[in-house]
Design an enzyme around this catalytic site. Structure first.
Site, PDB file in Angstrom:
ATOM      1  N   LYS A  72       9.763  32.740  12.465  1.00  0.00           N
ATOM      2  CA  LYS A  72      10.807  32.094  11.662  1.00  0.00           C
ATOM      3  C   LYS A  72      11.905  31.488  12.530  1.00  0.00           C
ATOM      4  O   LYS A  72      12.025  31.781  13.711  1.00  0.00           O
ATOM      5  CB  LYS A  72      11.341  33.058  10.601  1.00  0.00           C
ATOM      6  CG  LYS A  72      10.302  33.206   9.474  1.00  0.00           C
ATOM      7  CD  LYS A  72      10.763  33.985   8.294  1.00  0.00           C
ATOM      8  CE  LYS A  72       9.634  33.997   7.234  1.00  0.00           C
ATOM      9  NZ  LYS A  72       9.828  35.002   6.210  1.00  0.00           N
ATOM     10  N   ARG A 125       4.772  41.502   8.537  1.00  0.00           N
ATOM     11  CA  ARG A 125       3.858  40.410   8.134  1.00  0.00           C
ATOM     12  C   ARG A 125       3.898  39.359   9.240  1.00  0.00           C
ATOM     13  O   ARG A 125       4.943  38.768   9.485  1.00  0.00           O
ATOM     14  CB  ARG A 125       4.347  39.840   6.800  1.00  0.00           C
ATOM     15  CG  ARG A 125       3.522  38.699   6.255  1.00  0.00           C
ATOM     16  CD  ARG A 125       4.134  38.182   4.950  1.00  0.00           C
ATOM     17  NE  ARG A 125       3.372  37.079   4.416  1.00  0.00           N
ATOM     18  CZ  ARG A 125       3.525  35.814   4.806  1.00  0.00           C
ATOM     19  NH1 ARG A 125       4.398  35.501   5.734  1.00  0.00           N
ATOM     20  NH2 ARG A 125       2.769  34.865   4.258  1.00  0.00           N
TER      21      ARG A 125
HETATM   22  N1  PMM Z   1       7.535  34.716   4.281  1.00  0.00           N
HETATM   23  C1  PMM Z   1       6.735  33.675   3.994  1.00  0.00           C
HETATM   24  C2  PMM Z   1       5.716  33.770   3.035  1.00  0.00           C
HETATM   25  N2  PMM Z   1       5.506  34.923   2.372  1.00  0.00           N
HETATM   26  N3  PMM Z   1       6.088  37.167   1.966  1.00  0.00           N
HETATM   27  C3  PMM Z   1       6.889  38.209   2.198  1.00  0.00           C
HETATM   28  N4  PMM Z   1       6.697  39.351   1.520  1.00  0.00           N
HETATM   29  N5  PMM Z   1       7.902  38.156   3.106  1.00  0.00           N
HETATM   30  C4  PMM Z   1       8.161  37.039   3.822  1.00  0.00           C
HETATM   31  O1  PMM Z   1       9.123  37.044   4.620  1.00  0.00           O
HETATM   32  C5  PMM Z   1       7.347  35.890   3.598  1.00  0.00           C
HETATM   33  C6  PMM Z   1       6.293  36.002   2.636  1.00  0.00           C
HETATM   34  C7  PMM Z   1       6.954  32.385   4.723  1.00  0.00           C
HETATM   35  O2  PMM Z   1       6.315  32.394   5.963  1.00  0.00           O
HETATM   36  P1  PMM Z   1       4.869  31.696   6.212  1.00  0.00           P
HETATM   37  O3  PMM Z   1       4.970  30.273   5.693  1.00  0.00           O
HETATM   38  O4  PMM Z   1       4.685  31.737   7.678  1.00  0.00           O
HETATM   39  O5  PMM Z   1       3.817  32.449   5.482  1.00  0.00           O
END
Ligand code: PMM
Length: 313
Positions: A232, A272
């Site tokens: 991020k 994650r």
């Molecule tokens: N961040 C993204 C997508 N899904 N789910 C949870 N639970 N927590 C997060 O911080 C989160 C998520 C965005 O990141 P990505 O586009 O790299 O998936």
């Protein structure tokens, strides 16, 4: 108590685990599988179902405890996809991974997608809106009876950057998550199945993300926490400190692993991440470190992981 006894006590206090999810005795690692053309760091890589399934199997082989399948980008400014498109992107991938024995979660804000994915074998619903985007989500997860990640969320992707005002971000996120927890529980979701998430990068400025990471010990009192820091912006900005702008997303994995270790030491239940091997090593190091943590120096960390759950159970 001897050091080894100490370690045994510590081990016995690692997260007990949620029903239906792996229990490796350390912070879980969730591997990200975005079946989208437009996610901020891996958009377009796995749009084809076959490529996505292969990547999911690869993440599992690398040691991911859970593979998180998402069909809609949630990056700031992203446009929503149609329901049929989101179903077509995710459900066949979940079905195939679950059939192969991979513990799979569905990253969606939509109740019909959550329902179809659970029917296809998903073990967990990961909802970045914490049930606020789709009014049918709460009853759907209550009926599905699977673990549910409720993230701190203030607004849809197109508007999220207009909701970044906080006086005390840790206290406000804790209060807002606490209210979600209460409402989810009131509406029939088993509190023992709820995982909360501070929502790094969602209606947050980089300094808010750091404050929340540093405040995990306080948020943890609400229950098990998932932390999504991977690649991020706040990481890119910290890496570029002293220079201009941000280090690009593809060059943030080592730093992400460092943040995974920090989150795990602070008691996160799950991280994650895009790059599973690095964060898996990181949380293993955190676990080994915690086995010998000198609790006399920092009594705050003495609160057993998950003990805060009692506050809403
Ligand atoms: N961040 C993204 C997508 N899904 N789910 C949870 N639970 N927590 C997060 O911080 C989160 C998520 C965005 O990141 P990505 O586009 O790299 O998936």
């Amino acid at each position: 108590m001897s050091t080894m006894q100490d370690a045994a006590v510590r081990r016995s206090r690692t997260p007990a685990g949620l029903e239906g999810l792996p229990r490796p005795g350390r912070c879980l690692v969730m591997g990200i599988l975005n079946v989208t053309p437009d996610s901020f760091s891996d958009g377009g890589l796995y749009v084809d179902n076959r490529a996505a399934i292969d990547r999911g199997l690869e993440l599992a082989a690398q040691g991911a405890d859970i593979v998180d399948v998402g069909g809609e980008s949630t990056r700031p400014g992203a446009r929503p996809v149609g329901l049929a498109e989101e179903l077509a992107r995710t459900v066949p991938v979940v079905r195939e991974l679950a059939r192969a024995g991979v513990c799979t979660s569905i990253d969606t804000m939509r109740a019909p997608v959550a329902r179809a994915a659970v029917e296809a074998g998903a073990s967990l619903v990961n909802d970045v809106s914490g049930g606020l985007a789709d009014p049918a989500m709460v009853s759907t997860v209550a009926a599905a009876g699977v673990p549910y990640v409720a993230m701190h969320w203030r607004a849809p992707s197109l508007e999220m950057d207009r909701h970044v005002d906080y006086r005390d971000v840790v206290a406000e996120v804790r209060d807002e998550l606490g209210r979600r927890l209460w409402e989810l529980t009131e509406r029939g979701v088993d509190p023992a199945r709820i995982i909360l998430d501070p929502g790094l990068g969602f209606s947050k400025r980089p300094e808010h993300d750091w404050m929340l990471l540093a405040g995990l010990g306080s948020l943890r009192q609400l229950g098990p926490l998932l932390v999504g820091a991977s690649r991020k912006r706040f990481i890119g900005a910290a890496l570029a400190a002293g220079g201009a702008g941000e280090v690009p997303p593809g060059e943030r994995d080592v730093a992400t692993a460092a943040v995974s270790a920090l989150a795990a030491v602070s008691g996160a239940y799950c991280v994650r991440v895009h790059d599973v091997p690095a964060s898996l090593d990181a949380v293993r190091m955190a676990s080994a470190y915690l086995d010998f943590y000198d609790r006399d120096v920092d009594p705050v960390r003495e609160t057993p992981v998950g003990a805060g759950r009692g506050s809403h159970r």
